[in-house]
Design a protein around this motif. Structure first.
Motif, PDB file in Angstrom:
ATOM      1  N   SER A 163       0.852  -1.183   0.000  1.00 29.31           N
ATOM      2  CA  SER A 163       0.000   0.000   0.000  1.00 29.31           C
ATOM      3  C   SER A 163       0.892   1.239   0.000  1.00 29.31           C
ATOM      4  O   SER A 163       2.084   1.169   0.286  1.00 29.31           O
ATOM      5  N   VAL A 164       0.302   2.379  -0.317  1.00 25.33           N
ATOM      6  CA  VAL A 164       1.035   3.644  -0.312  1.00 25.33           C
ATOM      7  C   VAL A 164       1.140   4.133   1.131  1.00 25.33           C
ATOM      8  O   VAL A 164       0.132   4.321   1.807  1.00 25.33           O
ATOM      9  N   ALA A 165       2.372   4.326   1.580  1.00 28.75           N
ATOM     10  CA  ALA A 165       2.596   4.834   2.936  1.00 28.75           C
ATOM     11  C   ALA A 165       2.647   6.358   2.943  1.00 28.75           C
ATOM     12  O   ALA A 165       2.230   6.995   3.906  1.00 28.75           O
ATOM     13  N   ALA A 166       3.176   6.945   1.865  1.00 27.87           N
ATOM     14  CA  ALA A 166       3.257   8.401   1.743  1.00 27.87           C
ATOM     15  C   ALA A 166       3.428   8.733   0.268  1.00 27.87           C
ATOM     16  O   ALA A 166       4.099   8.011  -0.465  1.00 27.87           O
ATOM     17  N   ASP A 167       2.791   9.829  -0.153  1.00 25.93           N
ATOM     18  CA  ASP A 167       2.962  10.263  -1.536  1.00 25.93           C
ATOM     19  C   ASP A 167       3.164  11.770  -1.549  1.00 25.93           C
ATOM     20  O   ASP A 167       3.342  12.392  -0.509  1.00 25.93           O
ATOM     21  N   ASP A 168       3.166  12.347  -2.740  1.00 17.76           N
ATOM     22  CA  ASP A 168       3.376  13.776  -2.916  1.00 17.76           C
ATOM     23  C   ASP A 168       4.729  14.214  -2.355  1.00 17.76           C
ATOM     24  O   ASP A 168       4.840  15.221  -1.662  1.00 17.76           O
ATOM     25  N   LEU A 169       5.757  13.414  -2.647  1.00 19.11           N
ATOM     26  CA  LEU A 169       7.129  13.728  -2.250  1.00 19.11           C
ATOM     27  C   LEU A 169       7.888  14.210  -3.486  1.00 19.11           C
ATOM     28  O   LEU A 169       7.693  13.677  -4.583  1.00 19.11           O
ATOM     29  N   LEU A 170       8.756  15.203  -3.333  1.00 12.66           N
ATOM     30  CA  LEU A 170       9.516  15.758  -4.449  1.00 12.66           C
ATOM     31  C   LEU A 170      10.850  15.026  -4.606  1.00 12.66           C
ATOM     32  O   LEU A 170      11.839  15.388  -3.978  1.00 12.66           O
ATOM     33  N   ILE A 171      10.852  13.988  -5.393  1.00 14.29           N
ATOM     34  CA  ILE A 171      11.985  13.102  -5.635  1.00 14.29           C
ATOM     35  C   ILE A 171      12.487  12.530  -4.309  1.00 14.29           C
ATOM     36  O   ILE A 171      13.535  12.907  -3.785  1.00 14.29           O
ATOM     37  N   PRO A 172      11.717  11.594  -3.728  1.00 14.91           N
ATOM     38  CA  PRO A 172      12.164  10.961  -2.485  1.00 14.91           C
ATOM     39  C   PRO A 172      13.461  10.195  -2.714  1.00 14.91           C
ATOM     40  O   PRO A 172      13.642   9.561  -3.748  1.00 14.91           O
ATOM     41  N   ASN A 173      14.358  10.293  -1.773  1.00 11.53           N
ATOM     42  CA  ASN A 173      15.669   9.687  -1.945  1.00 11.53           C
ATOM     43  C   ASN A 173      16.074   8.994  -0.651  1.00 11.53           C
ATOM     44  O   ASN A 173      15.347   8.156  -0.156  1.00 11.53           O
ATOM     45  N   GLY A 174      17.232   9.349  -0.076  1.00 15.81           N
ATOM     46  CA  GLY A 174      17.730   8.676   1.112  1.00 15.81           C
ATOM     47  C   GLY A 174      16.712   8.638   2.235  1.00 15.81           C
ATOM     48  O   GLY A 174      15.939   9.568   2.434  1.00 15.81           O
ATOM     49  N   THR A 175      16.707   7.518   2.966  1.00 16.84           N
ATOM     50  CA  THR A 175      15.735   7.301   4.033  1.00 16.84           C
ATOM     51  C   THR A 175      16.418   6.699   5.248  1.00 16.84           C
ATOM     52  O   THR A 175      17.264   5.823   5.102  1.00 16.84           O
ATOM     53  N   VAL A 176      16.061   7.160   6.438  1.00 20.75           N
ATOM     54  CA  VAL A 176      16.584   6.580   7.674  1.00 20.75           C
ATOM     55  C   VAL A 176      15.442   6.373   8.660  1.00 20.75           C
ATOM     56  O   VAL A 176      14.407   7.024   8.580  1.00 20.75           O
ATOM     57  N   ILE A 177      15.672   5.453   9.588  1.00 21.92           N
ATOM     58  CA  ILE A 177      14.767   5.225  10.714  1.00 21.92           C
ATOM     59  C   ILE A 177      15.555   5.496  11.982  1.00 21.92           C
ATOM     60  O   ILE A 177      16.689   5.022  12.128  1.00 21.92           O
ATOM     61  N   THR A 178      14.985   6.273  12.896  1.00 23.81           N
ATOM     62  CA  THR A 178      15.677   6.606  14.142  1.00 23.81           C
ATOM     63  C   THR A 178      15.950   5.342  14.955  1.00 23.81           C
ATOM     64  O   THR A 178      15.284   4.318  14.784  1.00 23.81           O
ATOM     65  N   ALA A 179      16.922   5.420  15.856  1.00 22.64           N
ATOM     66  CA  ALA A 179      17.350   4.258  16.641  1.00 22.64           C
ATOM     67  C   ALA A 179      16.215   3.656  17.463  1.00 22.64           C
ATOM     68  O   ALA A 179      16.186   2.440  17.684  1.00 22.64           O
ATOM     69  N   ASP A 180      15.268   4.483  17.894  1.00 22.76           N
ATOM     70  CA  ASP A 180      14.139   3.959  18.672  1.00 22.76           C
ATOM     71  C   ASP A 180      13.047   3.349  17.793  1.00 22.76           C
ATOM     72  O   ASP A 180      12.053   2.825  18.290  1.00 22.76           O
ATOM     73  N   GLY A 181      13.225   3.424  16.466  1.00 20.27           N
ATOM     74  CA  GLY A 181      12.276   2.843  15.533  1.00 20.27           C
ATOM     75  C   GLY A 181      10.970   3.606  15.407  1.00 20.27           C
ATOM     76  O   GLY A 181      10.027   3.129  14.783  1.00 20.27           O
ATOM     77  N   LYS A 182      10.907   4.811  15.942  1.00 24.28           N
ATOM     78  CA  LYS A 182       9.637   5.549  15.992  1.00 24.28           C
ATOM     79  C   LYS A 182       9.446   6.576  14.879  1.00 24.28           C
ATOM     80  O   LYS A 182       8.329   7.053  14.674  1.00 24.28           O
ATOM     81  N   ARG A 183      10.539   6.956  14.184  1.00 25.49           N
ATOM     82  CA  ARG A 183      10.409   7.973  13.136  1.00 25.49           C
ATOM     83  C   ARG A 183      11.160   7.554  11.878  1.00 25.49           C
ATOM     84  O   ARG A 183      12.216   6.937  11.949  1.00 25.49           O
ATOM     85  N   LEU A 184      10.600   7.925  10.735  1.00 23.34           N
ATOM     86  CA  LEU A 184      11.239   7.762   9.442  1.00 23.34           C
ATOM     87  C   LEU A 184      11.514   9.149   8.898  1.00 23.34           C
ATOM     88  O   LEU A 184      10.634  10.024   8.950  1.00 23.34           O
ATOM     89  N   ILE A 185      12.717   9.366   8.407  1.00 22.89           N
ATOM     90  CA  ILE A 185      13.098  10.653   7.822  1.00 22.89           C
ATOM     91  C   ILE A 185      13.560  10.373   6.400  1.00 22.89           C
ATOM     92  O   ILE A 185      14.344   9.452   6.166  1.00 22.89           O
ATOM     93  N   ILE A 186      13.064  11.164   5.458  1.00 28.12           N
ATOM     94  CA  ILE A 186      13.382  10.964   4.050  1.00 28.12           C
ATOM     95  C   ILE A 186      13.885  12.266   3.430  1.00 28.12           C
ATOM     96  O   ILE A 186      13.405  13.353   3.757  1.00 28.12           O
ATOM     97  N   ALA A 187      14.875  12.143   2.553  1.00 28.68           N
ATOM     98  CA  ALA A 187      15.385  13.277   1.793  1.00 28.68           C
ATOM     99  C   ALA A 187      14.486  13.495   0.581  1.00 28.68           C
ATOM    100  O   ALA A 187      14.208  12.556  -0.156  1.00 28.68           O
ATOM    101  N   GLU A 188      14.024  14.711   0.408  1.00 28.60           N
ATOM    102  CA  GLU A 188      13.288  15.085  -0.794  1.00 28.60           C
ATOM    103  C   GLU A 188      14.224  15.958  -1.635  1.00 28.60           C
ATOM    104  O   GLU A 188      14.357  17.157  -1.386  1.00 28.60           O
TER     105      GLU A 188
END
Length: 157
Positions: free
Chosen positions: A12-37
């Motif tokens: 399924s789509v987790a997130a859309d409307d991103l401007l060229i999504p690229n690098g992605t990380v998950i914080t050490a606690d597993g609670k947040r995802l951060i993505i480079a646009e």
């Protein structure tokens, strides 16, 4: 778009409307995802729900003048960004403050970065003069640079 692939194979789509999504990380606690646009010149973050879905989309950092490509996260939840537009890697805090810059020699670009080594304080940078396949001389310019940093890596990857 970011896709969510569940253990049963459904997608399924987790997130859309991103401007060229690229690098992605998950914080050490597993609670947040951060993505480079990349074309958004920003880092965007989401909360990760227990079922793997994403919620609470918000800006982590606007970084005008930078085209964020690959990223990695350190133990202080700062993001190291491979910024090909700036010919450097930059360390960005939530809110957008840039605390460190690792410049590259000449006109080289950095496309990916990762904290590693025995103590995760070696910043590995994937570097080349170009990603254009028609510039064969530039393609042979690829290399891995290493810079020593103060704060160790954390999170995923």
């Amino acid at each position: 778009m970011i896709a969510l692939v569940r253990p049963d194979g459904s997608v399924s789509v987790a997130a859309d409307d991103l401007l060229i999504p690229n690098g992605t990380v998950i914080t050490a606690d597993g609670k947040r995802l951060i993505i480079a646009e990349s074309y958004g010149e920003r880092l965007t973050q989401f909360d990760i729900n227990a079922d793997g879905t994403l919620a609470n989309r918000r800006l982590f950092a606007a970084i005008p003048g930078h085209l964020p490509d690959g990223i990695c996260i350190d133990a202080e939840n700062a993001i190291w960004v491979a910024s090909c537009a700036a010919h450097a890697a930059i360390r960005v805090l939530e809110g957008g403050t840039i605390t460190d810059t690792v410049p590259l020699a000449g006109e080289s670009n950095t496309y990916a970065c990762m904290l590693g080594g025995a103590d995760r304080r070696d910043l590995y940078l994937c570097v080349a003069d170009s990603f254009d396949p028609t510039k064969t001389r530039d393609l042979r310019s690829g290399r891995i640079d290493v810079a020593r940093v103060t704060v160790p890596g954390a999170g995923w990857p």
